[in-house]
Design a protein around this motif. Structure first.
Motif, PDB file in Angstrom:
ATOM      1  N   UNK A 104       0.873  -1.414  -0.143  1.00  0.00           N
ATOM      2  CA  UNK A 104       0.040  -0.100   0.117  1.00  0.00           C
ATOM      3  C   UNK A 104       0.907   1.286   0.150  1.00  0.00           C
TER       4      UNK A 104
ATOM      5  N   UNK B  43       3.294   0.983  -3.510  1.00  0.00           N
ATOM      6  CA  UNK B  43       2.879  -0.088  -4.651  1.00  0.00           C
ATOM      7  C   UNK B  43       2.414   0.660  -5.833  1.00  0.00           C
ATOM      8  N   UNK B  44       2.723   2.179  -5.724  1.00  0.00           N
ATOM      9  CA  UNK B  44       2.089   2.938  -6.714  1.00  0.00           C
ATOM     10  C   UNK B  44       2.786   2.828  -8.116  1.00  0.00           C
ATOM     11  N   UNK B  45       2.452   2.505  -9.229  1.00  0.00           N
ATOM     12  CA  UNK B  45       2.958   2.443 -10.319  1.00  0.00           C
ATOM     13  C   UNK B  45       2.479   2.885 -11.501  1.00  0.00           C
ATOM     14  N   UNK B  46       3.096   2.967 -12.800  1.00  0.00           N
ATOM     15  CA  UNK B  46       2.405   3.754 -13.989  1.00  0.00           C
ATOM     16  C   UNK B  46       2.006   2.835 -14.843  1.00  0.00           C
ATOM     17  N   UNK B  47       0.877   2.996 -15.381  1.00  0.00           N
ATOM     18  CA  UNK B  47       0.178   2.159 -16.386  1.00  0.00           C
ATOM     19  C   UNK B  47       0.296   2.938 -17.557  1.00  0.00           C
ATOM     20  N   UNK B  48       0.748   2.614 -18.531  1.00  0.00           N
ATOM     21  CA  UNK B  48       0.537   3.220 -19.933  1.00  0.00           C
ATOM     22  C   UNK B  48      -0.584   2.661 -20.656  1.00  0.00           C
ATOM     23  N   UNK B  49      -1.554   3.516 -20.969  1.00  0.00           N
ATOM     24  CA  UNK B  49      -2.544   2.746 -21.766  1.00  0.00           C
ATOM     25  C   UNK B  49      -2.123   2.516 -23.229  1.00  0.00           C
TER      26      UNK B  49
ATOM     27  N   UNK C 278      -6.286   5.288 -27.059  1.00  0.00           N
ATOM     28  CA  UNK C 278      -6.076   6.906 -27.024  1.00  0.00           C
ATOM     29  C   UNK C 278      -6.552   7.371 -28.445  1.00  0.00           C
TER      30      UNK C 278
ATOM     31  N   UNK D 261       4.807  12.861 -27.141  1.00  0.00           N
ATOM     32  CA  UNK D 261       4.333  13.174 -26.056  1.00  0.00           C
ATOM     33  C   UNK D 261       5.494  13.260 -25.085  1.00  0.00           C
TER      34      UNK D 261
ATOM     35  N   UNK E  67       4.889  12.317 -11.327  1.00  0.00           N
ATOM     36  CA  UNK E  67       5.649  10.859 -11.864  1.00  0.00           C
ATOM     37  C   UNK E  67       4.244  10.343 -12.615  1.00  0.00           C
ATOM     38  N   UNK E  68       4.402   9.739 -13.749  1.00  0.00           N
ATOM     39  CA  UNK E  68       3.168   8.848 -14.482  1.00  0.00           C
ATOM     40  C   UNK E  68       2.639   9.692 -15.279  1.00  0.00           C
TER      41      UNK E  68
ATOM     42  N   UNK F  23       1.521  12.032 -18.470  1.00  0.00           N
ATOM     43  CA  UNK F  23       1.787  12.289 -19.795  1.00  0.00           C
ATOM     44  C   UNK F  23       1.221  13.331 -20.547  1.00  0.00           C
TER      45      UNK F  23
ATOM     46  N   UNK G 186      -1.824   8.572 -23.113  1.00  0.00           N
ATOM     47  CA  UNK G 186      -1.834   9.011 -21.750  1.00  0.00           C
ATOM     48  C   UNK G 186      -1.564   7.912 -20.644  1.00  0.00           C
ATOM     49  N   UNK G 187      -1.262   8.230 -19.691  1.00  0.00           N
ATOM     50  CA  UNK G 187      -0.958   7.419 -18.664  1.00  0.00           C
ATOM     51  C   UNK G 187      -1.800   7.667 -17.407  1.00  0.00           C
ATOM     52  N   UNK G 188      -1.894   6.702 -16.610  1.00  0.00           N
ATOM     53  CA  UNK G 188      -2.644   6.773 -15.403  1.00  0.00           C
ATOM     54  C   UNK G 188      -1.951   5.800 -14.185  1.00  0.00           C
TER      55      UNK G 188
ATOM     56  N   UNK H 216      -1.795   3.751 -10.894  1.00  0.00           N
ATOM     57  CA  UNK H 216      -2.620   2.535 -10.511  1.00  0.00           C
ATOM     58  C   UNK H 216      -1.903   1.956  -9.400  1.00  0.00           C
ATOM     59  N   UNK H 217      -2.767   1.215  -8.432  1.00  0.00           N
ATOM     60  CA  UNK H 217      -2.021   0.471  -7.526  1.00  0.00           C
ATOM     61  C   UNK H 217      -1.697  -0.871  -8.035  1.00  0.00           C
ATOM     62  N   UNK H 218      -0.400  -1.397  -7.442  1.00  0.00           N
ATOM     63  CA  UNK H 218      -0.336  -2.963  -7.759  1.00  0.00           C
ATOM     64  C   UNK H 218      -1.071  -3.840  -6.923  1.00  0.00           C
TER      65      UNK H 218
END
Lengths: 161, 448
Positions: free
Chosen positions: A31, A34-40, A45, A68, A77-78, A80, B1-3, B5-7
């Motif tokens: 918790x 554990x924050x990480x970045x997801x690229x769609x 898009x 971008x 951070x994360x 774009x 675009x990025x978002x 999220x939690x693992x």
């Protein structure tokens, strides 16, 4: 012998107790860090997003590959930011395109603008300066895919969309 | 675009199952060591306790899977572990004590554990959204004040050990203040979420702190008055401290202004000091705290420091690693199974065990604060923060009292100590917290 086995069990109990505590901490670490970045994915898009941003439908713009800015370190951070055609301003002022809440960032720190069909980075007289690809920026410089800029604790990369 | 999220969140219940297995195993191990150490064999109570704890752990886990699938995975197993360790220690004192062997404090504690667990199930099943509680703000206030005043009613209210905090009806006794805590926390959360702007923004500035206007300070003065009334009429310093502390903490969370904390602490210290000057029983408490080791005060009856000093001797016997479960003499301290369970645990588990137990409390408190951060609505934030803070404050007051850091107050360590009211009330609070954490996590995942 009974004494010995008893103290082994007692010690084992303390170990079990701490095992519970440490596993709970291991679970809650997820918790905290554990924050990480997801690229769609790129196709998600696609057209819908672009029409929402009222991207100019001129052929010259469409032919140019879309770039971008990717913020890889710092408070944002994360995130774009797409490079469409409008200049992107970076700074602490709320009116900037990219608002960086960082003590080492000036109110109007830098801007990224389109000139002659290519993107340039310009420092707007910031207090702590802008670093492009590892060296301090003195005059507007050309940006390429893979360029990295550092403003305060924030790092931004230029990449293809 | 990025978002962002939690693992790995889908495996929350699986992680919880692992922690439940550890918690149940720990409880059974504690009961087994107690049984072997103090009775020499695995007694029938051991089998009863082990089977019940295993069953309760399984039922609670199943209920969370069914009714609160996104709830925090840490709170419930850790609470169960504390409950199990407490049960083993109470059974250990039952076995050791020669004066009251057939009373079976541990068996009734087991019954109350089951009642507490059923209460959690009822909370999870009926309270599908914690915001339902907000509608009951003023009902909760009436209920809370009513419960607090109940021991003062003649016939049903009784005085025990100098404090008037018990009621007795048809042979059953209860401490209504424990349940009042939940009602009052709901009221504070509902009231503060509606009034926090005026409390936070208006008022003059002095010494770098913004103080509230006189007319806005009304609720603070009221809460102070009620907590002082508890202190005066029920002679219960602990309950008074918990209620006032809960109010100040929730006020601080609601307004983010340190001036409330400064004012609150000032008021409480002033009130407590005045009480010690006016009431002899409060003054006696301070004496037993400050001069515990003086022979005259040790022997004084009633109100001597004998219990406190015996508890400290017990802690010192335990040392770093403890005498081992079932191998010390914790029953020598009066009320070792309730108010002084911490001294008993310190004697048999040592500093190493006590630190683990304190860490467990700390983690539950951290989960409550994390829940408060994660949940979207202000009411849920305040309620979760209030529950977490109250739990931790109670532990601080109990442990501080037992270790002679602050005056002894006669509170019980939540979940550990013998006492049905406290156990059931704390389990209900854990149920509410689990419910809030469920919505908090859904909000964070964006799948409400």
């Amino acid at each position: 012998m009974a004494q010995f086995s008893s103290s082994v069990f007692q010690l084992g109990f303390l170990v079990l107790l701490w095992a519970l505590v440490l596993s709970a901490i291991a679970v809650l670490r997820a918790d905290m860090y554990g924050v990480h970045t997801l690229f769609r994915l790129r196709d998600r898009t696609g057209p819908a997003q672009q029409s929402a941003h009222q991207a100019p439908a001129r052929t010259e713009l469409l032919s140019r590959p879309a770039w971008e800015l990717r913020i890889t370190e710092g408070p944002l951070r994360g995130t774009t930011v797409p490079l469409a055609s409008a200049p992107v301003t970076i700074g602490r002022a709320p009116t900037s395109t990219v608002v960086i809440d960082d003590d080492y960032c000036s109110a109007r720190h830098a801007r990224i603008f389109l000139a002659g069909g290519s993107w340039h980075l310009e420092d707007l007289g910031s207090t702590n300066g802008t670093v492009l690809n590892g060296s301090a920026l003195r005059e507007p410089a050309l940006l390429e895919v893979g360029s990295t800029m550092a403003i305060g604790e924030t790092r931004i990369e230029v990449d293809e969309q | 675009m990025g978002t962002i999220a939690e693992t790995s969140v889908s495996s929350r219940r699986t992680l919880e199952a692992v922690l439940f297995v550890l918690a149940v195993g720990l409880s059974i191990a504690a009961c087994a060591l107690v049984s072997m150490g103090a009775a020499g064999s695995l007694t029938s109570e051991f089998w009863l306790f082990s089977a019940t704890i295993t069953l309760l752990g399984g039922v609670l886990h199943g209920a969370l899977r069914a009714w609160a699938p996104a709830a925090d995975p840490i709170i419930a197993p850790l609470a169960l572990a504390l409950n199990g360790i407490g049960l083993a220690m109470i059974y250990r004192i039952d076995l050791g004590s020669t004066t009251r062997p057939e009373e079976g404090v541990a068996t009734s504690q087991l019954l109350w554990t089951a009642v507490g667990m059923v209460s959690v199930l009822v909370v999870l099943a009926t309270l599908r959204d914690h915001r339902q509680l907000r509608r009951m703000t003023f009902t909760a206030m009436t209920l809370g004040i009513g419960l607090l005043a109940l021991p003062l009613v003649p016939l049903i209210g009784t005085e025990r050990n100098g404090s008037r905090v018990w009621i007795e009806v048809w042979g059953y006794s209860a401490q209504p203040a424990e349940f009042a805590k939940i009602a009052v926390a709901v009221f504070f959360a509902g009231y503060l979420v509606a009034h926090r702007e005026v409390l936070a923004l208006a008022g003059p500035k002095f010494l770098g702190l913004r103080f509230p206007r006189i007319r806005d300070a009304g609720p603070l003065v009221l809460a102070w008055g009620v907590s002082l009334a508890i202190l005066v009429f029920q002679r219960d310093l602990g309950t008074s401290l918990i209620f006032f502390g809960m109010f100040i903490a929730m006020l601080y969370v609601a307004t983010q202004r340190a001036s409330w904390v400064v004012m609150g602490l000032g008021l409480f210290l002033g009130g407590a000091f005045a009480a010690s000057a006016v009431f002899p029983h409060v003054a006696a408490r301070y004496e037993t705290w400050l001069f515990a080791f003086s022979g005259e005060i040790y022997d004084r009856n009633p109100g001597g420091s004998g219990q406190l000093v015996q508890g400290i001797f017990g802690l010192s016997t335990g040392g770093l690693w403890g005498t081992g479960l079932g191998e010390g003499q914790p029953w020598l301290v009066p009320f070792a199974e309730s108010d002084f369970i911490f001294a008993a645990l310190g004697e048999e588990l040592g500093l190493a065990g006590v630190m683990a137990i304190l860490t467990i409390y700390l983690i539950i408190g951290q989960r409550a604060m994390r829940t408060a951060l994660g949940v979207r609505d202000g009411f849920g934030k305040l309620l979760a923060a209030g529950i977490g803070f109250t739990l931790i404050l109670q532990v601080c007051v109990v442990v501080g009292g037992v270790t002679r850091l602050i005056p002894l107050t006669g509170m019980t360590a939540p979940l550990l100590a013998a006492g049905g009211s406290s156990l059931v009330a704390t389990w209900i609070m854990m149920g509410v917290l689990l419910r809030i954490s469920d919505s908090a996590h859904r909000a964070e995942r964006g799948t409400s």
